[in-house]
Design an enzyme around this catalytic site. Sequence first.
Site, PDB file in Angstrom:
ATOM      1  N   ASP A  67      32.920  90.831  -0.532  1.00  0.00           N
ATOM      2  CA  ASP A  67      33.117  90.917  -1.980  1.00  0.00           C
ATOM      3  C   ASP A  67      34.322  90.092  -2.424  1.00  0.00           C
ATOM      4  O   ASP A  67      34.338  89.534  -3.526  1.00  0.00           O
ATOM      5  CB  ASP A  67      33.311  92.374  -2.390  1.00  0.00           C
ATOM      6  CG  ASP A  67      32.003  93.147  -2.423  1.00  0.00           C
ATOM      7  OD1 ASP A  67      30.943  92.529  -2.234  1.00  0.00           O
ATOM      8  OD2 ASP A  67      32.041  94.374  -2.641  1.00  0.00           O
ATOM      9  N   THR A 182      34.086 100.879  -7.492  1.00  0.00           N
ATOM     10  CA  THR A 182      33.694 101.210  -6.122  1.00  0.00           C
ATOM     11  C   THR A 182      34.643 100.607  -5.086  1.00  0.00           C
ATOM     12  O   THR A 182      34.368 100.676  -3.890  1.00  0.00           O
ATOM     13  CB  THR A 182      32.258 100.729  -5.839  1.00  0.00           C
ATOM     14  OG1 THR A 182      32.146  99.345  -6.171  1.00  0.00           O
ATOM     15  CG2 THR A 182      31.248 101.525  -6.650  1.00  0.00           C
TER      16      THR A 182
END
Length: 284
Positions: A67, A182
Amino acid sequence: MKNFCVITNNYKDKKLKTAHTIFDYIQRHGGNCRIIENVDAQTGDFKILSPNDLPTDTECVISIGGDGTLLHAAKELIDLDAVFIGVNKGNLGFLAEISPDKIDFAIDKLMNDRFHVESRMMLKGEIVRSGELVYSSVVLNDIVIHRGDELAITDYDVFVNGDLLGSYQADGIILSTPTGSTAYNLSAGGPVARPDSHMIMLTPICPHTLANRSLILSRNDKIEVEIGQCRVPNEERRKAAFDGDGIFHIISGDRIYISEAEKATKIAKIDEGSFLQAIKDKLN
């Protein structure tokens, strides 16, 4: 879409194997592709990217890594009119959607426009010292204000729209977008939000209180965090991190202003599965 740029983390994409797999597939199917390595081989740091480094007709940026690779590309290329998607060579990969064993399937969908686009809000952070702007950045995930190398907790005064919300004694404070809910926010006990929603989450890190609660604020709120006095004089080690890699040292009296950024990141979604199912799959 026919025009792509692959941005790869060469620490996770060994010998650029995945990048060349994508490049070859796109070229064989009538598309155009360029590969850019975005990690400095000497330092291991992300390289500075510019829209000028990419072809002007780029329609889609494919990141390879975790990510963090996608976050860095989205922040650096905020002025590029393109959609972003990631190949997950990291761990959880909430942002990097494509698994390495489904690359051909995913690229085929992208090239045939069988996907939808989610607009993800971003945050703008500005650090003001003695009335002067000393640092500014935008983030897709979060802005983290932290005690850094100091062992003592830090005092933070938090204002929302000019009014004092409260004073925190804590290791730090996380200001998160729904996309970033998250990430560190989740680990610190903050709420999880749908990534296409629009809100700002404020989560204290290890606060010295019996009540450890996050706050959900409006996208229209203007947040100000004033940094308290250093517990050890002349040893300022506190930091503010912008999506993890943009790190700036902060000192007593600094004010950090956080608000919604003017621009958003466009994320290509090819998986029709629900966000809640993805949460269950990745965290259970």
